[in-house]
Design a protein around this motif. Structure first.
Motif, PDB file in Angstrom:
ATOM      1  N   PRO A 285      23.179 -27.881  13.443  1.00 59.12           N
ATOM      2  CA  PRO A 285      22.118 -28.718  12.794  1.00 59.12           C
ATOM      3  C   PRO A 285      22.762 -29.553  11.767  1.00 59.12           C
ATOM      4  N   GLU A 286      22.224 -30.195  10.968  1.00 62.19           N
ATOM      5  CA  GLU A 286      22.957 -31.567   9.804  1.00 62.19           C
ATOM      6  C   GLU A 286      23.639 -29.801   8.921  1.00 62.19           C
ATOM      7  N   ASN A 287      22.651 -29.023   7.766  1.00 60.09           N
ATOM      8  CA  ASN A 287      23.399 -28.092   7.464  1.00 60.09           C
ATOM      9  C   ASN A 287      22.729 -27.062   7.422  1.00 60.09           C
ATOM     10  N   GLN A 288      23.234 -26.052   8.281  1.00 57.51           N
ATOM     11  CA  GLN A 288      22.605 -25.157   8.056  1.00 57.51           C
ATOM     12  C   GLN A 288      23.952 -24.043   8.270  1.00 57.51           C
ATOM     13  N   TRP A 289      24.551 -23.374   7.382  1.00 61.18           N
ATOM     14  CA  TRP A 289      25.637 -22.351   8.181  1.00 61.18           C
ATOM     15  C   TRP A 289      25.464 -21.049   8.328  1.00 61.18           C
ATOM     16  N   GLY A 290      23.965 -20.362   7.974  1.00 59.50           N
ATOM     17  CA  GLY A 290      23.405 -18.942   8.067  1.00 59.50           C
ATOM     18  C   GLY A 290      22.427 -19.345   8.952  1.00 59.50           C
ATOM     19  N   TYR A 291      21.734 -18.455   9.478  1.00 54.27           N
ATOM     20  CA  TYR A 291      20.965 -18.408  10.524  1.00 54.27           C
ATOM     21  C   TYR A 291      19.743 -18.839   9.782  1.00 54.27           C
ATOM     22  N   HIS A 292      18.864 -20.731  10.488  1.00 50.87           N
ATOM     23  CA  HIS A 292      17.717 -20.402   9.882  1.00 50.87           C
ATOM     24  C   HIS A 292      16.439 -20.289  10.893  1.00 50.87           C
ATOM     25  N   LYS A 293      15.746 -19.701  11.028  1.00 52.08           N
ATOM     26  CA  LYS A 293      14.183 -19.681  12.088  1.00 52.08           C
ATOM     27  C   LYS A 293      14.182 -20.880  12.658  1.00 52.08           C
ATOM     28  N   ASP A 294      14.431 -21.940  11.183  1.00 52.79           N
ATOM     29  CA  ASP A 294      13.332 -23.254  12.807  1.00 52.79           C
ATOM     30  C   ASP A 294      14.521 -24.150  12.880  1.00 52.79           C
ATOM     31  N   TRP A 295      14.907 -24.370  13.429  1.00 48.77           N
ATOM     32  CA  TRP A 295      15.861 -25.824  13.305  1.00 48.77           C
ATOM     33  C   TRP A 295      15.043 -26.780  13.732  1.00 48.77           C
ATOM     34  N   THR A 296      13.987 -27.042  14.049  1.00 48.63           N
ATOM     35  CA  THR A 296      13.018 -28.665  13.978  1.00 48.63           C
ATOM     36  C   THR A 296      13.530 -28.692  12.506  1.00 48.63           C
ATOM     37  N   VAL A 297      13.527 -28.443  11.725  1.00 51.44           N
ATOM     38  CA  VAL A 297      14.375 -28.927  10.185  1.00 51.44           C
ATOM     39  C   VAL A 297      15.124 -30.511  10.824  1.00 51.44           C
ATOM     40  N   SER A 298      15.951 -30.112  11.267  1.00 52.73           N
ATOM     41  CA  SER A 298      16.871 -31.323  11.370  1.00 52.73           C
ATOM     42  C   SER A 298      17.359 -31.783  12.688  1.00 52.73           C
ATOM     43  N   HIS A 299      18.494 -32.599  12.439  1.00 54.64           N
ATOM     44  CA  HIS A 299      19.369 -32.920  13.764  1.00 54.64           C
ATOM     45  C   HIS A 299      19.711 -31.934  14.130  1.00 54.64           C
ATOM     46  N   VAL A 300      19.567 -31.660  15.193  1.00 56.01           N
ATOM     47  CA  VAL A 300      20.736 -30.509  15.823  1.00 56.01           C
ATOM     48  C   VAL A 300      22.151 -31.395  17.106  1.00 56.01           C
ATOM     49  N   LYS A 301      23.191 -30.366  16.543  1.00 51.51           N
ATOM     50  CA  LYS A 301      24.038 -31.660  17.769  1.00 51.51           C
ATOM     51  C   LYS A 301      23.714 -31.360  19.113  1.00 51.51           C
ATOM     52  N   SER A 302      24.308 -32.562  20.148  1.00 56.61           N
ATOM     53  CA  SER A 302      24.415 -31.398  20.933  1.00 56.61           C
ATOM     54  C   SER A 302      25.775 -31.208  21.117  1.00 56.61           C
ATOM     55  N   PRO A 303      26.327 -30.918  22.525  1.00 52.04           N
ATOM     56  CA  PRO A 303      27.421 -30.394  22.900  1.00 52.04           C
ATOM     57  C   PRO A 303      28.373 -31.296  22.707  1.00 52.04           C
ATOM     58  N   LEU A 304      28.219 -32.564  23.784  1.00 47.04           N
ATOM     59  CA  LEU A 304      28.564 -34.146  23.822  1.00 47.04           C
ATOM     60  C   LEU A 304      29.197 -33.909  22.538  1.00 47.04           C
ATOM     61  N   GLU A 305      27.944 -34.605  21.869  1.00 44.74           N
ATOM     62  CA  GLU A 305      28.446 -34.545  20.269  1.00 44.74           C
ATOM     63  C   GLU A 305      29.890 -33.685  19.294  1.00 44.74           C
ATOM     64  N   LEU A 306      29.558 -32.520  19.572  1.00 48.70           N
ATOM     65  CA  LEU A 306      30.690 -31.776  18.987  1.00 48.70           C
ATOM     66  C   LEU A 306      31.456 -31.484  19.982  1.00 48.70           C
ATOM     67  N   LEU A 307      31.596 -31.747  20.801  1.00 50.10           N
ATOM     68  CA  LEU A 307      32.960 -31.805  21.908  1.00 50.10           C
ATOM     69  C   LEU A 307      33.547 -33.098  21.723  1.00 50.10           C
ATOM     70  N   GLU A 308      33.047 -34.082  20.999  1.00 54.63           N
ATOM     71  CA  GLU A 308      33.915 -35.239  20.232  1.00 54.63           C
ATOM     72  C   GLU A 308      34.468 -35.424  19.219  1.00 54.63           C
ATOM     73  N   MET A 309      33.710 -33.982  18.280  1.00 51.51           N
ATOM     74  CA  MET A 309      34.095 -33.859  17.068  1.00 51.51           C
ATOM     75  C   MET A 309      35.370 -33.360  17.152  1.00 51.51           C
ATOM     76  N   LEU A 310      36.174 -32.077  18.180  1.00 51.15           N
ATOM     77  CA  LEU A 310      36.356 -31.803  18.658  1.00 51.15           C
ATOM     78  C   LEU A 310      37.965 -32.420  18.810  1.00 51.15           C
ATOM     79  N   VAL A 311      37.837 -33.151  19.842  1.00 52.91           N
ATOM     80  CA  VAL A 311      38.700 -33.913  20.392  1.00 52.91           C
ATOM     81  C   VAL A 311      38.788 -34.988  19.404  1.00 52.91           C
TER      82      VAL A 311
END
Ligand SMILES: C[C@@H]1N[C@@H](c2cn(-c3ccccc3)nn2)[C@H](O)[C@@H]1O
Length: 449
Positions: A279-305
C-alpha cells in the motif's frame, strides 16, 4: 582536507568479501513487519486510523499500559514458518528481513533482557528461531531488523536534555547493545542487521555507541552486514559521515522511494537497498487497505527491475495478520511476481548496473562477470525499434527474447555506439526480457559515415 573522525566511515568503496558478494547477488528480498500492532490492524475502539498500522499506538493515543497488554493476546495460531518460507521461495526472494523488535518494543524472541516478548505471551515460542530455520532450509538468507527507538522501555529518550536523561539513556543503550549481542550470538546464521529508529537526537548524540554496536556485531558474527541507518558519526551526521563517506556496509535511505535512473546514478558507486510497501504507507498489517493506493504486481515488478538496474537490492514488505497468516492481496502479489521471477529471475539474481544510459523502453541489467546484457522492456515503442546507446568500445553482437532464444532479432548499428533493435509491434501483457550478447572492441562501422 578530511575532518578527523573517530566514529566515521571505517572504509570506502564496496566490500568484496564473499558475504557481501552474496548479499549483493541476492537482489530481491522479503521484508516482514510483524508485532502486536498486527492484532488491532489499524483499528482502535471501532475507529479506523489511516496512518501506518505499526504507528497505531501513537495515532490512536493508546496509553502504554493498554497497548502493552496486547502481549496477552499474541497467539498466532495460524503461524507456520515452513509455509511462509515456501511462499517466499516461490516468490523468488533470496533473503528475508524480519522485525525482531519494532518501535513498540515487543520482541519476537525470548530475550533475557526484557519480559516484553513472545515468552510473556500465550504463544510463548521463539518466532525468530522458527523463521531462521525454515527460511534457511529453503536456501533463503535471513536478516534481522532492529528498532533502536523503543516506546516501551522506560529508559528510552528522544533527546538528552538533562544529566538524568544521560543516565537513563545510557541504561537504554546498554540494554539495546545486550539485545543485539544476544541476537548475533543466538542466531549465528543471520547475515545482516537492518537498523531503524535512529533519527532522534538521543541516538545522534551517541555516534560512539553506534560505532561500537557495528564493531561488536562484526566480532560476534564475522562477515555480518550492517546498514548505514545505524550510524551517526562524532558530529551526529547520519548515513554519510562529516567527510561524506558512507558508514555501514550499504546505503539504506531509500524507504518507499527509488533513486532516479537518470539523475541519481551516483548510487551505483556503493551498495544500497530500497525497502517498499505494497500500500502507499503500511508496514504492519492494516485491516482496511482501501485507505490508500495498493501497488499492482507489475508496479512492484518494475521497481524491482529499476532497483537491480541501478545496482541495488529491493526489499518488498509483507505484513502478516495477528493470526500469523497473509492477506489475499499479498499472496496474489507473491504469486504473480513469483511466476515472472520463475521465467526471468536470471535477469535479476547476481545482476548489476550495466553502466549504460537509461532508455524509455525500460531497464538494463548485466550478469556479473559476463558479456550478457539484459534488456527488461516495460514500454513498447510504436515504431517497434528499441534504442540502445553503448559506452565507447562496447559492440552489440546479437539479441533475442529470452522466451525465443532461437529467433535472433534484427540489431542495426545506426551510428557510433548507437543501435536499434527491432521487435514485433504487438501488445505484451508482462515485461519481456531480451538477452543481448556483446563484446569489447571497435564498432563495426557498417553504417555510412
Ligand atoms: C522501515 C520503516 N521505517 C519505520 C518508520 C518510518 N517512520 C517515519 C516517521 C516519520 C516520518 C517518516 C517516516 N518512522 N518509522 C516504519 O514503521 C517501517 O519500519
Amino acid at each position: 582536507s578530511a575532518i578527523p573522525l573517530q566514529y566515521g566511515a571505517q572504509y570506502s568503496g564496496k566490500r568484496t568479501d564473499d558475504a557481501m558478494n552474496k548479499w549483493r547477488s541476492n537482489r530481491f528480498g522479503q521484508f516482514i513487519h510483524w508485532g502486536l500492532y498486527a492484532i488491532p490492524g489499524g483499528v482502535w475502539n471501532g475507529k479506523t486510523y489511516n496512518y501506518a498500522a505499526e504507528f497505531l499506538k501513537a495515532s490512536a493515543n493508546v496509553p502504554s499500559a493498554t497497548w502493552d497488554s496486547l502481549m496477552y493476546q499474541f497467539n498466532p495460531v495460524k503461524f507456520d514458518a515452513k509455509q511462509w518460507a515456501k511462499m517466499a521461495k516461490k516468490m523468488g526472494v533470496k533473503y528475508m528481513t524480519i522485525t525482531t523488535k519494532h518501535h513498540e518494543g515487543f520482541c519476537l524472541w525470548p530475550s533475557k533482557y526484557t519480559d516484553f516478548s513472545v515468552a510473556g505471551s500465550p504463544y510463548k515460542k521463539d518466532i525468530l528461531k522458527q523463521l531462521v530455520e525454515a527460511y534457511n532450509a529453503e536456501g533463503i538468507d535471513v536478516n534481522f531488523y532492529y528498532s533502536v527507538l523503543d516506546w516501551h522501555h522506560p529508559d528510552w529518550r528522544n533527546d538528552i536534555k538533562s544529566p538524568q536523561d544521560s543516565v537513563a539513556f545510557k541504561r537504554y543503550l546498554d540494554f539495546a547493545y545486550n539485545q543485539l549481542k544476544e541476537l548475533a550470538t543466538n542466531y549465528p546464521t543471520v547475515k545482516a542487521f537492518w537498523f531503524d529508529g535512529t533519527w532522534d537526537n538521543s541516538v545522534k548524540k551517541n555516534g560512539k555507541w553506534t560505532y561500537e554496536v557495528e564493531k561488536m556485531l562484526k566480532e560476534v558474527s564475522p562477515g555480518v552486514i550492517v546498514n548505514s541507518r545505524l550510524r551517526a558519526d562524532d558530529y551526529g551526521k547520519r548515513h554519510k559521515d562529516s567527510n561524506g563517506q558512507l558508514m555501514g556496509d550499504y546505503e539504506s535511505g531509500y524507504e518507499r522511494r527509488l533513486p532516479d535512473p537518470v539523475t541519481d546514478t551516483a548510487v551505483t558507486r556503493w551498495d544500497w537497498e530500497a525497502c517498499m510497501t505494497i500500500p502507499e504507507n503500511q508496514w504492519g498489517y492494516h485491516k482496511d487497505w482501501t485507505v490508500s493506493h495498493v501497488k499492482s504486481p507489475l508496479e512492484l515488478l518494475e521497481m524491482l527491475v529499476h532497483t537491480t538496474s541501478m545496482g541495488g537490492n529491493f526489499l518488498l514488505n509483507f505484513g502478516p495478520t495477528g493470526n500469523g497468516d497473509f492477506r489475499k492481496e499479498e499472496l496474489d502479489i507473491a504469486t504473480v511476481i513469483g511466476n515472472w521471477m520463475g521465467k526471468y529471475g536470471d535477469a535479476i539474481w547476481n545482476c548489476d548496473y550495466a553502466g549504460m544510459k537509461k532508455e524509455d523502453w525500460g531497464y538494463y541489467t548485466k550478469k556479473k562477470n559476463s558479456n550478457q546484457l539484459n534488456m527488461v522492456v516495460f514500454n513498447w515503442p510504436s515504431s517497434g525499434l528499441l534504442k540502445v546507446r553503448t559506452p565507447r568500445g562496447m559492440v552489440l553482437d546479437k539479441a533475442s527474447f529470452v522466451d525465443a532464444k532461437g529467433n535472433a532479432l534484427k540489431v542495426e548499428e545506426i551510428a557510433d555506439n548507437q543501435y536499434l533493435i527491432q521487435v514485433p509491434v504487438k501488445l505484451y501483457t508482462s515485461p519481456q526480457v531480451i538477452q543481448v550478447d556483446f563484446h569489447q572492441g571497435a564498432t563495426n562501422g557498417k553504417y555510412q559515415k
